[in-house]
Scaffold this motif. Structure first.
Motif, PDB file in Angstrom:
ATOM      1  N   GLU A 139       0.856  -1.185   0.000  1.00  0.00           N
ATOM      2  CA  GLU A 139       0.000   0.000   0.000  1.00  0.00           C
ATOM      3  C   GLU A 139       0.893   1.236   0.000  1.00  0.00           C
ATOM      4  O   GLU A 139       2.076   1.162   0.302  1.00  0.00           O
ATOM      5  CB  GLU A 139      -0.944   0.011   1.210  1.00  0.00           C
ATOM      6  CG  GLU A 139      -0.236  -0.058   2.533  1.00  0.00           C
ATOM      7  CD  GLU A 139      -1.182  -0.214   3.711  1.00  0.00           C
ATOM      8  OE1 GLU A 139      -2.400  -0.153   3.539  1.00  0.00           O
ATOM      9  OE2 GLU A 139      -0.663  -0.368   4.825  1.00  0.00           O
ATOM     10  N   TYR A 140       0.267   2.399  -0.342  1.00  0.00           N
ATOM     11  CA  TYR A 140       1.042   3.629  -0.476  1.00  0.00           C
ATOM     12  C   TYR A 140       1.264   4.377   0.836  1.00  0.00           C
ATOM     13  O   TYR A 140       2.033   5.333   0.882  1.00  0.00           O
ATOM     14  CB  TYR A 140       0.343   4.583  -1.464  1.00  0.00           C
ATOM     15  CG  TYR A 140       0.588   4.230  -2.921  1.00  0.00           C
ATOM     16  CD1 TYR A 140       1.871   4.312  -3.466  1.00  0.00           C
ATOM     17  CD2 TYR A 140      -0.446   3.826  -3.746  1.00  0.00           C
ATOM     18  CE1 TYR A 140       2.111   3.993  -4.791  1.00  0.00           C
ATOM     19  CE2 TYR A 140      -0.218   3.507  -5.083  1.00  0.00           C
ATOM     20  CZ  TYR A 140       1.061   3.592  -5.594  1.00  0.00           C
ATOM     21  OH  TYR A 140       1.303   3.281  -6.900  1.00  0.00           O
ATOM     22  N   LYS A 141       0.508   3.951   1.882  1.00  0.00           N
ATOM     23  CA  LYS A 141       0.467   4.729   3.131  1.00  0.00           C
ATOM     24  C   LYS A 141       1.834   5.270   3.577  1.00  0.00           C
ATOM     25  O   LYS A 141       1.994   6.477   3.781  1.00  0.00           O
ATOM     26  CB  LYS A 141      -0.146   3.842   4.228  1.00  0.00           C
ATOM     27  CG  LYS A 141      -0.506   4.569   5.480  1.00  0.00           C
ATOM     28  CD  LYS A 141      -1.361   3.721   6.391  1.00  0.00           C
ATOM     29  CE  LYS A 141      -0.544   2.623   7.039  1.00  0.00           C
ATOM     30  NZ  LYS A 141      -1.327   1.680   7.806  1.00  0.00           N
ATOM     31  N   GLU A 142       2.813   4.358   3.670  1.00  0.00           N
ATOM     32  CA  GLU A 142       4.095   4.796   4.233  1.00  0.00           C
ATOM     33  C   GLU A 142       4.872   5.721   3.298  1.00  0.00           C
ATOM     34  O   GLU A 142       5.636   6.569   3.735  1.00  0.00           O
ATOM     35  CB  GLU A 142       4.939   3.583   4.616  1.00  0.00           C
ATOM     36  CG  GLU A 142       4.412   2.937   5.880  1.00  0.00           C
ATOM     37  CD  GLU A 142       4.928   1.546   6.088  1.00  0.00           C
ATOM     38  OE1 GLU A 142       5.903   1.400   6.812  1.00  0.00           O
ATOM     39  OE2 GLU A 142       4.346   0.602   5.516  1.00  0.00           O
ATOM     40  N   GLN A 143       4.641   5.567   1.999  1.00  0.00           N
ATOM     41  CA  GLN A 143       5.331   6.463   1.048  1.00  0.00           C
ATOM     42  C   GLN A 143       4.640   7.828   0.989  1.00  0.00           C
ATOM     43  O   GLN A 143       5.300   8.859   0.943  1.00  0.00           O
ATOM     44  CB  GLN A 143       5.374   5.813  -0.326  1.00  0.00           C
ATOM     45  CG  GLN A 143       6.309   4.614  -0.356  1.00  0.00           C
ATOM     46  CD  GLN A 143       6.413   4.016  -1.738  1.00  0.00           C
ATOM     47  OE1 GLN A 143       5.547   3.247  -2.153  1.00  0.00           O
ATOM     48  NE2 GLN A 143       7.452   4.367  -2.468  1.00  0.00           N
ATOM     49  N   TRP A 144       3.291   7.811   1.005  1.00  0.00           N
ATOM     50  CA  TRP A 144       2.570   9.089   1.038  1.00  0.00           C
ATOM     51  C   TRP A 144       2.935   9.887   2.292  1.00  0.00           C
ATOM     52  O   TRP A 144       3.002  11.121   2.268  1.00  0.00           O
ATOM     53  CB  TRP A 144       1.058   8.840   0.986  1.00  0.00           C
ATOM     54  CG  TRP A 144       0.537   8.480  -0.387  1.00  0.00           C
ATOM     55  CD1 TRP A 144       1.143   8.739  -1.582  1.00  0.00           C
ATOM     56  CD2 TRP A 144      -0.694   7.809  -0.694  1.00  0.00           C
ATOM     57  NE1 TRP A 144       0.370   8.268  -2.617  1.00  0.00           N
ATOM     58  CE2 TRP A 144      -0.776   7.701  -2.106  1.00  0.00           C
ATOM     59  CE3 TRP A 144      -1.761   7.290   0.057  1.00  0.00           C
ATOM     60  CZ2 TRP A 144      -1.850   7.096  -2.775  1.00  0.00           C
ATOM     61  CZ3 TRP A 144      -2.835   6.693  -0.604  1.00  0.00           C
ATOM     62  CH2 TRP A 144      -2.874   6.600  -1.994  1.00  0.00           C
ATOM     63  N   ALA A 145       3.176   9.155   3.387  1.00  0.00           N
ATOM     64  CA  ALA A 145       3.482   9.839   4.660  1.00  0.00           C
ATOM     65  C   ALA A 145       4.792  10.635   4.586  1.00  0.00           C
ATOM     66  O   ALA A 145       5.068  11.452   5.452  1.00  0.00           O
ATOM     67  CB  ALA A 145       3.560   8.811   5.792  1.00  0.00           C
ATOM     68  N   LYS A 146       5.596  10.382   3.576  1.00  0.00           N
ATOM     69  CA  LYS A 146       6.859  11.125   3.440  1.00  0.00           C
ATOM     70  C   LYS A 146       6.688  12.427   2.626  1.00  0.00           C
ATOM     71  O   LYS A 146       7.668  13.099   2.316  1.00  0.00           O
ATOM     72  CB  LYS A 146       7.931  10.229   2.798  1.00  0.00           C
ATOM     73  CG  LYS A 146       8.303   9.042   3.685  1.00  0.00           C
ATOM     74  CD  LYS A 146       9.547   8.345   3.238  1.00  0.00           C
ATOM     75  CE  LYS A 146       9.836   7.102   4.061  1.00  0.00           C
ATOM     76  NZ  LYS A 146      10.235   7.394   5.464  1.00  0.00           N
ATOM     77  N   GLY A 147       5.431  12.762   2.300  1.00  0.00           N
ATOM     78  CA  GLY A 147       5.150  13.950   1.494  1.00  0.00           C
ATOM     79  C   GLY A 147       5.771  15.220   2.074  1.00  0.00           C
ATOM     80  O   GLY A 147       6.450  15.977   1.369  1.00  0.00           O
ATOM     81  N   ALA A 148       5.575  15.438   3.383  1.00  0.00           N
ATOM     82  CA  ALA A 148       6.067  16.670   4.007  1.00  0.00           C
ATOM     83  C   ALA A 148       7.592  16.706   4.011  1.00  0.00           C
ATOM     84  O   ALA A 148       8.196  17.760   3.777  1.00  0.00           O
ATOM     85  CB  ALA A 148       5.523  16.780   5.433  1.00  0.00           C
ATOM     86  N   LEU A 149       8.201  15.530   4.256  1.00  0.00           N
ATOM     87  CA  LEU A 149       9.679  15.452   4.256  1.00  0.00           C
ATOM     88  C   LEU A 149      10.234  15.911   2.911  1.00  0.00           C
ATOM     89  O   LEU A 149      11.171  16.704   2.844  1.00  0.00           O
ATOM     90  CB  LEU A 149      10.106  13.990   4.444  1.00  0.00           C
ATOM     91  CG  LEU A 149      10.341  13.465   5.844  1.00  0.00           C
ATOM     92  CD1 LEU A 149      10.756  12.001   5.798  1.00  0.00           C
ATOM     93  CD2 LEU A 149      11.435  14.290   6.511  1.00  0.00           C
ATOM     94  N   PHE A 150       9.646  15.396   1.826  1.00  0.00           N
ATOM     95  CA  PHE A 150      10.120  15.769   0.486  1.00  0.00           C
ATOM     96  C   PHE A 150       9.854  17.244   0.205  1.00  0.00           C
ATOM     97  O   PHE A 150      10.693  17.948  -0.347  1.00  0.00           O
ATOM     98  CB  PHE A 150       9.487  14.863  -0.587  1.00  0.00           C
ATOM     99  CG  PHE A 150      10.275  13.603  -0.830  1.00  0.00           C
ATOM    100  CD1 PHE A 150      11.199  13.525  -1.856  1.00  0.00           C
ATOM    101  CD2 PHE A 150      10.123  12.501  -0.010  1.00  0.00           C
ATOM    102  CE1 PHE A 150      11.966  12.382  -2.072  1.00  0.00           C
ATOM    103  CE2 PHE A 150      10.870  11.346  -0.208  1.00  0.00           C
ATOM    104  CZ  PHE A 150      11.794  11.285  -1.241  1.00  0.00           C
ATOM    105  N   LYS A 151       8.662  17.683   0.592  1.00  0.00           N
ATOM    106  CA  LYS A 151       8.296  19.088   0.347  1.00  0.00           C
ATOM    107  C   LYS A 151       9.273  20.021   1.070  1.00  0.00           C
ATOM    108  O   LYS A 151       9.807  20.957   0.471  1.00  0.00           O
ATOM    109  CB  LYS A 151       6.878  19.315   0.874  1.00  0.00           C
ATOM    110  CG  LYS A 151       6.078  20.244   0.026  1.00  0.00           C
ATOM    111  CD  LYS A 151       4.670  20.308   0.533  1.00  0.00           C
ATOM    112  CE  LYS A 151       3.781  20.775  -0.594  1.00  0.00           C
ATOM    113  NZ  LYS A 151       2.386  20.613  -0.309  1.00  0.00           N
ATOM    114  N   ASN A 152       9.507  19.733   2.351  1.00  0.00           N
ATOM    115  CA  ASN A 152      10.397  20.604   3.132  1.00  0.00           C
ATOM    116  C   ASN A 152      11.824  20.591   2.597  1.00  0.00           C
ATOM    117  O   ASN A 152      12.550  21.576   2.732  1.00  0.00           O
ATOM    118  CB  ASN A 152      10.393  20.195   4.610  1.00  0.00           C
ATOM    119  CG  ASN A 152       9.020  20.440   5.221  1.00  0.00           C
ATOM    120  OD1 ASN A 152       8.227  21.237   4.691  1.00  0.00           O
ATOM    121  ND2 ASN A 152       8.709  19.747   6.311  1.00  0.00           N
ATOM    122  N   ALA A 153      12.203  19.465   1.996  1.00  0.00           N
ATOM    123  CA  ALA A 153      13.566  19.377   1.457  1.00  0.00           C
ATOM    124  C   ALA A 153      13.628  19.967   0.045  1.00  0.00           C
ATOM    125  O   ALA A 153      14.692  19.978  -0.574  1.00  0.00           O
ATOM    126  CB  ALA A 153      14.014  17.918   1.438  1.00  0.00           C
ATOM    127  N   GLY A 154      12.477  20.417  -0.491  1.00  0.00           N
ATOM    128  CA  GLY A 154      12.449  20.966  -1.857  1.00  0.00           C
ATOM    129  C   GLY A 154      12.743  19.891  -2.892  1.00  0.00           C
ATOM    130  O   GLY A 154      13.384  20.137  -3.912  1.00  0.00           O
TER     131      GLY A 154
END
Ligand code: NDP
Length: 399
Positions: free
Chosen positions: A118-133
């Motif tokens: 499932e995507y749950k754990e990968q979607w949960a990294k959205g903010a990490l990627f966003k904050n890192a640009g």
């Protein structure tokens, strides 16, 4: 100049490496890394010979995020194309955030000891990627991948409302072995032997494994029994295609494949828990993988075609409409171009295209993205340029 790191040197990794080399003007300095160094070296030599492009090689254990981060820093990669196994997704994503690279994969995260994805754990990294640009693009293979882009294209250009989608996946290739899988056997057999599931009117409906079948006439292939499976793109499409009422996934299997698979399952060879064998712990499905032909070696002996597409029912300008979008790919033609069969080709080419669009800034976003959330037009254009042409067929709508 861009710097590209590809992780994984199986059937799909080989295609990605060849295609990135063919498109070296975009991918710049390319490094191919995997667990087994002999495999990356072999692919690098064949690319130098076939396309005259130099691909650097490295060994890495991608279960270890710090090793991957170190390699990203060493190669100065601005993008990592993950075509190792789904088990490595989270570690490679973490490494990309830590060392500052964009990320792309073709299959969603699976835990080695749980037959579930499932995507749950990968979607949960959205903010990490966003904050890192940084951007992570999930599922840029064929299915998931191109099928999601077909859905986005239908939504943008062909329908005001899409009511139902059936994804139809056929591999009519023949490799001449009694039994072999066309991509990683462990991942493939876990997926096929699992319970089926589809989405209808806001609910997920479970079915017994391979208990629902339709017959579909695949252009350039013919009529084939197609079995309902749960497939990962259903999760994101049910969420991202507005107003969708039903979405299902069907895949063809020959009776020979099904008989072998049931027999292996009945004797316990698909088990994912370790068993004791003469004082040693072995995982049955891992041992089976050792016995079966390596999918990366099937290329030169596989003949026939694949046909993967989406059937849409919906409404445009107040009228019912039914449209089928599909691609046909020939195993032998793929082998001539990149020394691989069509299942690896149809996965590796879209992985290269997704990465190309990210590097060119056409698909540049921050955070974690699924394919159908991005503009389908540049991707549809590249499919026609890079060896996966698509066709659209207008069909008679159901009453
Ligand atoms: P293979 O098993 O042929 O290759 C996997 C590669 O990953 C091997 O080179 C393997 O190395 C390497 N690898 C495994 N574990 C590690 C690790 N810990 N560290 C570094 N490298 C590792 O698989 P495929 O090429 O067939 O498939 C690749 C991916 O593509 C899979 O995730 C699969 O699910 C996905 N896929 C997606 C499809 C789609 O349409 N979206 C369709 C088909 C596949 P080693 O050689 O040492 O074992």
């Amino acid at each position: 100049m861009n710097k590209t790191l590809i992780i994984g040197a199986g059937g799909v990794g080989r295609v990605v490496a060849h295609k990135c080399a063919i498109n070296a003007a975009t991918f710049g300095e390319i490094t191919l890394a995997s667990r087994t160094e002999s495999k990356v070296s072999r692919i690098s030599s064949e690319i130098a010979k076939k396309h005259g492009v130099s691909v650097a090689v490295a060994a890495v254990n991608a279960d270890d995020a710090s090793q991957v981060a170190q390699l990203i820093r060493k190669t100065k990669a601005n993008i990592v194309i993950n075509v190792a196994l789904p088990y490595q997704d989270l570690a490679i994503m973490d490494a990309c955030v830590e060392a500052g690279a964009d990320y792309l994969d073709t299959a969603n995260y699976e835990h080695p000891n749980l037959a579930k994805f499932e995507y749950k754990e990968q979607w949960a990294k959205g903010a990490l990627f966003k904050n890192a640009g940084r951007m992570a693009l999930l599922g840029s293979g064929f299915d998931p991948g191109v099928t999601n882009v077909f859905c986005a294209y239908a939504m943008k250009h062909l329908f005001d409302e899409i009511h139902t989608i059936d994804i139809l996946d056929c591999n009519a290739g023949d490799h001449g072995y009694a039994f072999a899988t066309n991509f990683n056997p462990e991942i493939n057999l876990r997926e096929v032997s699992a319970r089926g599931r589809y989405y209808e009117k806001g609910k997920w409906i479970e079915t017994d494994p391979l208990s629902q079948k339709i017959v579909w006439n695949y252009p350039e292939v013919g009529e084939k029994d197609s079995y309902l499976l749960y497939h990962e793109e259903l999760e994101s499409l049910a969420r991202n295609i507005k107003g969708i009422e039903r979405i299902r996934f069907f895949m063809t299997f020959s009776q020979n494949y099904l008989t072998h698979m049931r027999c292996l399952e009945n004797v316990g060879m698909l088990g994912i828990k370790p068993v004791d064998h003469n004082g040693q712990k072995i995982v049955p499905i891992e041992f089976l993988k050792t016995l079966l032909p390596d999918p990366a070696t099937l290329g030169e002996r596989t003949k026939g075609k694949t046909n993967i597409g989406c059937l849409f029912d919906g409404v445009q300008n107040g009228k019912k409409r039914r449209v089928y979008i599909y691609n046909v790919c020939d195993h032998e033609e793929c082998y001539r171009e990149v020394l691989s069969q069509a299942v690896s080709y149809t996965t590796g080419v879209p992985a290269m295209i997704g990465a190309k669009l990210m590097l060119e800034g056409k698909w540049k976003q921050y955070g974690v993205w699924n394919m159908e959330q991005l503009d389908p037009d540049p991707f549809m254009y590249e499919l026609n340029q890079q060896g996966l042409p698509w066709r659209i067929v207008e069909m008679k709508p159901e009453k």
